[in-house]
Design an enzyme around this catalytic site. Structure first.
Site, mmCIF file in Angstrom:
data_model
loop_
_atom_site.group_PDB
_atom_site.id
_atom_site.type_symbol
_atom_site.label_atom_id
_atom_site.label_comp_id
_atom_site.label_asym_id
_atom_site.label_seq_id
_atom_site.Cartn_x
_atom_site.Cartn_y
_atom_site.Cartn_z
ATOM 1 N N GLY A 14 -19.544 18.277 33.036
ATOM 2 C CA GLY A 14 -20.867 18.647 33.570
ATOM 3 C C GLY A 14 -20.852 18.665 35.093
ATOM 4 N N ARG A 75 -16.079 23.196 30.170
ATOM 5 C CA ARG A 75 -15.521 22.322 29.139
ATOM 6 C C ARG A 75 -14.399 23.131 28.487
ATOM 7 N NH1 ARG A 75 -20.937 20.211 29.290
ATOM 8 N NH2 ARG A 75 -20.661 18.094 30.057
ATOM 9 N N ASP A 106 -15.832 10.922 32.331
ATOM 10 C CA ASP A 106 -14.900 10.170 31.492
ATOM 11 C C ASP A 106 -13.946 11.093 30.710
ATOM 12 O OD1 ASP A 106 -14.300 7.458 30.238
ATOM 13 O OD2 ASP A 106 -14.730 8.675 28.478
ATOM 14 N N THR A 129 -20.394 12.593 37.916
ATOM 15 C CA THR A 129 -21.279 12.826 36.769
ATOM 16 C C THR A 129 -22.627 12.195 37.074
ATOM 17 O OG1 THR A 129 -21.789 12.084 34.509
ATOM 18 C CG2 THR A 129 -20.070 10.888 35.624
ATOM 19 N N ASP A 131 -24.465 10.791 35.089
ATOM 20 C CA ASP A 131 -24.785 9.725 34.135
ATOM 21 C C ASP A 131 -24.426 8.313 34.587
ATOM 22 O OD1 ASP A 131 -25.942 11.351 32.233
ATOM 23 O OD2 ASP A 131 -24.027 11.855 31.311
ATOM 24 N N ASP A 133 -21.719 6.640 34.243
ATOM 25 C CA ASP A 133 -21.227 5.964 33.033
ATOM 26 C C ASP A 133 -19.703 5.898 32.978
ATOM 27 O OD1 ASP A 133 -20.734 8.638 32.646
ATOM 28 O OD2 ASP A 133 -21.448 8.709 30.587
ATOM 29 N N ARG A 175 -27.010 11.369 27.405
ATOM 30 C CA ARG A 175 -26.694 11.440 25.962
ATOM 31 C C ARG A 175 -26.327 10.062 25.443
ATOM 32 N NH1 ARG A 175 -24.186 17.154 25.618
ATOM 33 N NH2 ARG A 175 -26.153 18.249 25.465
HETATM 34 P P1 ADP Z 1 -16.994 14.768 31.392
HETATM 35 O O1 ADP Z 1 -15.712 14.857 32.142
HETATM 36 O O2 ADP Z 1 -18.182 15.031 32.260
HETATM 37 O O3 ADP Z 1 -17.070 13.492 30.578
HETATM 38 P P2 ADP Z 1 -16.353 16.238 28.955
HETATM 39 O O4 ADP Z 1 -16.316 15.023 28.099
HETATM 40 O O5 ADP Z 1 -16.981 17.468 28.423
HETATM 41 O O6 ADP Z 1 -17.048 15.977 30.362
HETATM 42 O O7 ADP Z 1 -14.833 16.569 29.336
HETATM 43 C C1 ADP Z 1 -14.511 17.659 30.177
HETATM 44 C C2 ADP Z 1 -13.214 18.262 29.736
HETATM 45 O O8 ADP Z 1 -12.163 17.287 29.847
HETATM 46 C C3 ADP Z 1 -13.156 18.689 28.267
HETATM 47 O O9 ADP Z 1 -13.707 19.964 28.062
HETATM 48 C C4 ADP Z 1 -11.654 18.698 28.028
HETATM 49 O O10 ADP Z 1 -11.069 19.849 28.582
HETATM 50 C C5 ADP Z 1 -11.207 17.493 28.832
HETATM 51 N N1 ADP Z 1 -11.147 16.300 27.950
HETATM 52 C C6 ADP Z 1 -12.174 15.556 27.503
HETATM 53 N N2 ADP Z 1 -11.758 14.565 26.694
HETATM 54 C C7 ADP Z 1 -10.403 14.694 26.616
HETATM 55 C C8 ADP Z 1 -9.371 13.996 25.924
HETATM 56 N N3 ADP Z 1 -9.645 12.934 25.157
HETATM 57 N N4 ADP Z 1 -8.113 14.435 26.060
HETATM 58 C C9 ADP Z 1 -7.819 15.502 26.840
HETATM 59 N N5 ADP Z 1 -8.735 16.206 27.518
HETATM 60 C C10 ADP Z 1 -10.020 15.820 27.424
#
Ligand code: ADP
Length: 325
Positions: A14, A75, A106, A129, A131, A133, A175
């Site tokens: 995000g 994403r 995260d 982020t 959040d 978090d 969320r």
């Molecule tokens: P944020 O980084 O804000 O938490 P997301 O959880 O959507 O947002 O993660 C962003 C991107 O990071 C995902 O679309 C994916 O490409 C990558 N990602 C997320 N989780 C994993 C994971 N467990 N292993 C590898 N890549 C990940």
């Protein structure tokens, strides 16, 4: 002398206000230290597609005050698979990129650490982020601006709520994280805050509203974190109506919370984190993150920033309950 000559930066997950300030700091600190700095468009998806371009000092001029990210973000499910990360690593090696800076949350940090473990690419995470978090850091870039946006909106809603003696349910982002809801609740004098996954005590909410009316309150505000199931505000509205004959209006703030000019706090911390991330690379760090601890930006192992449990500091719930009588 450092072996590092070329670095790249991307935003992932995000977007959050202040990401641009971090990009600017990375680019100018990197170029100032004699490095070539590359920008990767659209996060891990852009990396896999090879959307890499050189950034100059002037590429990041006049962006410090703007929300969003000039690099855009995305994403990318493909990056969650080893094959996707292998393509990403091949592209970074083809461009002779020696280290990658990932600005994100995260999930993005989880991806970064895997890229490092599987392909030995040095990675530095910058927590970005709204959040707030991420483990291991007291602050994530964008939180202050998101809270300000929501507080300003709730203040406006309070004006109209007071004029009509109304109850409002205002839905804010979060969320899993209760951080925005709690801070906004305290800063706007909300009567109740609903946080993700917590049991909702409708009887208490109804009692609080009733008690407020009896002591002459002309409005009541319930701040609800969006949670993972869509429609929480309308569920609360229906329960209050069905069980207690209470009418409440719903206002979902949505993406308005993410936009707008980053606050000075976000600009400052993002600038410090961008600067520190380049210093960490030059020092030879391989899997680190910039974190905010005890009022200071510092460097910590990236693995300390990966969320182990879905636990949050809820000590402010007591403060809110105490002050909202
Ligand atoms: P944020 O980084 O804000 O938490 P997301 O959880 O959507 O947002 O993660 C962003 C991107 O990071 C995902 O679309 C994916 O490409 C990558 N990602 C997320 N989780 C994993 C994971 N467990 N292993 C590898 N890549 C990940």
């Amino acid at each position: 002398m450092s072996e590092i000559k070329k670095i790249a930066v991307l935003c992932s997950g995000g977007d959050s206000p202040g990401m641009n300030c971090a990009i600017r700091a990375v680019v100018r600190s990197g170029i100032g230290a004699g490095l070539e700095v590359f920008g990767i468009q659209k996060g891990y998806a852009g990396l896999i597609e090879g959307e890499i371009h050189p950034l100059q000092v002037s590429s990041v001029g006049n962006i410090i005050q703007h929300g969003g990210t000039i690099l855009q973000t995305s994403r990318c499910p493909e990056f969650q698979k080893p094959e996707g990360r292998k393509i990403a690593a091949t592209i970074l090696k083809k461009h002779k990129i020696d280290a990658l800076i990932v600005i994100g949350g995260d999930g993005s940090f989880n991806g970064a650490i895997l890229l490092h473990q599987e392909h030995q690419i040095p990675v530095i995470g910058i927590p970005g982020t709204i959040d707030n978090d991420i483990d291991g850091t007291d602050y994530t870039i964008g939180f202050d601006t998101a809270v300000l946006n929501a507080v300003e909106a709730v203040d406006k809603i309070r004006d109209t709520a007071n004029s009509h003696a109304r109850t409002f349910i205002v839905e804010v982002m979060g969320r899993k994280s209760p951080a925005i809801a709690l801070k906004v609740g305290i800063c706007t004098g909300a009567e109740n805050v609903i946080i993700p996954t917590a049991h909702i005590d409708y009887g208490k909410i109804a009692n609080d509203i009733d008690r407020g009316i009896k002591r002459g309150k002309t409005s009541s505000i319930i701040i609800a974190a969006e949670g993972e199931v869509e429609g929480i505000s309308h569920t609360i509205q229906k329960e209050l109506k069905d069980r207690f004959k209470l009418q409440a209006h719903v206002c979902i703030l949505g993406h308005i919370q993410r936009g707008g000019n980053p606050t000075p706090t976000d600009r400052l911390i993002a600038s410090q984190m961008g600067y520190q991330s380049v210093k960490a690379i030059l020092k030879g760090d391989h899997a680190s993150a910039t974190v905010f601890r005890n009022g200071k930006v510092m460097i910590a192992p990236l693995k300390e920033c990966l969320r182990k449990k879905n636990e949050f500091d809820l000590s402010d719930v007591e403060l809110l309950t105490t002050l909202s009588i």
